[in-house]
Design a protein around this motif. Sequence first.
Motif, short mmCIF file in Angstrom:
data_model
loop_
_atom_site.label_atom_id
_atom_site.label_comp_id
_atom_site.label_asym_id
_atom_site.label_seq_id
_atom_site.Cartn_x
_atom_site.Cartn_y
_atom_site.Cartn_z
N SER A 4 -9.85 -4.68 12.70
CA SER A 4 -9.14 -3.41 12.78
C SER A 4 -9.11 -2.76 11.41
O SER A 4 -8.84 -3.40 10.40
CB SER A 4 -7.72 -3.65 13.28
N LEU A 5 -9.42 -1.46 11.38
CA LEU A 5 -9.56 -0.74 10.12
C LEU A 5 -8.71 0.51 10.13
O LEU A 5 -8.69 1.26 11.11
CB LEU A 5 -11.03 -0.37 9.91
N ILE A 6 -8.00 0.74 9.01
CA ILE A 6 -7.15 1.92 8.86
C ILE A 6 -7.54 2.67 7.59
O ILE A 6 -7.76 2.05 6.55
CB ILE A 6 -5.66 1.53 8.77
N LEU A 7 -7.61 3.98 7.69
CA LEU A 7 -7.76 4.83 6.51
C LEU A 7 -6.37 5.31 6.13
O LEU A 7 -5.74 6.08 6.87
CB LEU A 7 -8.67 6.03 6.81
N VAL A 13 -11.55 15.27 4.82
CA VAL A 13 -12.92 15.02 4.36
C VAL A 13 -13.23 13.53 4.37
O VAL A 13 -14.31 13.11 4.82
CB VAL A 13 -13.12 15.61 2.94
N ARG A 14 -12.29 12.70 3.89
CA ARG A 14 -12.53 11.26 3.91
C ARG A 14 -12.69 10.75 5.34
O ARG A 14 -13.55 9.92 5.63
CB ARG A 14 -11.40 10.53 3.19
N ALA A 15 -11.85 11.24 6.23
CA ALA A 15 -11.95 10.84 7.63
C ALA A 15 -13.29 11.27 8.22
O ALA A 15 -13.92 10.53 8.98
CB ALA A 15 -10.79 11.44 8.42
N PHE A 25 -12.04 3.67 13.12
CA PHE A 25 -10.83 3.49 12.32
C PHE A 25 -9.73 4.37 12.86
O PHE A 25 -9.96 5.26 13.69
CB PHE A 25 -11.10 3.84 10.85
N GLU A 26 -8.53 4.12 12.40
CA GLU A 26 -7.42 5.02 12.67
C GLU A 26 -6.86 5.52 11.34
O GLU A 26 -7.09 4.90 10.29
CB GLU A 26 -6.33 4.35 13.50
N VAL A 27 -6.14 6.61 11.39
CA VAL A 27 -5.57 7.21 10.18
C VAL A 27 -4.07 6.98 10.17
O VAL A 27 -3.38 7.27 11.15
CB VAL A 27 -5.87 8.72 10.11
N VAL A 28 -3.58 6.45 9.06
CA VAL A 28 -2.14 6.31 8.83
C VAL A 28 -1.87 6.76 7.40
O VAL A 28 -2.35 6.13 6.45
CB VAL A 28 -1.66 4.85 9.01
#
Length: 205
Positions: A4-7, A13-15, A25-28
């Motif tokens: 599992s990967l989170i930004l 822009v990074r996303a 990934f998911e964003v938190v």
Amino acid sequence: MTRSLILGSGSAVRAMLLSQAGVEFEVVTSEVDEDEIKDEFSKSEQLGDTEFATDKLALKLAEAKALAVAAKRPDALVIGADQILSCEGRRFDKPKSLDEARTNLKFFRGKPHILHGGIAIAQGDAIIWGHSDRATLTMRGFTDAFLEEYLARLGDEVLKSVGCYQIEGPGVQLFERIEGDYFTILGLPLLALLAELRRLAAVPA
């Protein structure tokens, strides 16, 4: 099986870069107080190579963001990233107004500046990887008329970037020379990150 990967960043822009690379990934967002970290760093900073110190600060901010999110999600690998601009020994934050953007762009005009990128991966309460990179960009001696047209055209979009530009858009017209990795300029040293994610089995190898 990938992990599992989170930004840990609210940067669109990074996303976009991670998504276009095919990474799931998911964003938190981290909600880290960047100003507090910068103030503490400045108080403890030793005299010497300001550019090297700025590399360390960018990495420290990236680590803080990654750790803040990882504390809430110890099951995941969390990516934190940050970028700082330095020019003639001064560090710059994102402008808070168009007037400040105008002042900054006039200061950058005709000079090289450095984008210092820091990126880190955290798991639980530990940083398991960190990386720094730089890019040097030299602005051309654009006219005041060009500057006013540029600001009028982009409006508040220039406030989203520490350098008051998006290199992938009209901001490229500000420059006469660019040295460094394209992804680092956009705020995410992607090739180094992908190599580490493969090593960690977070993406297919």
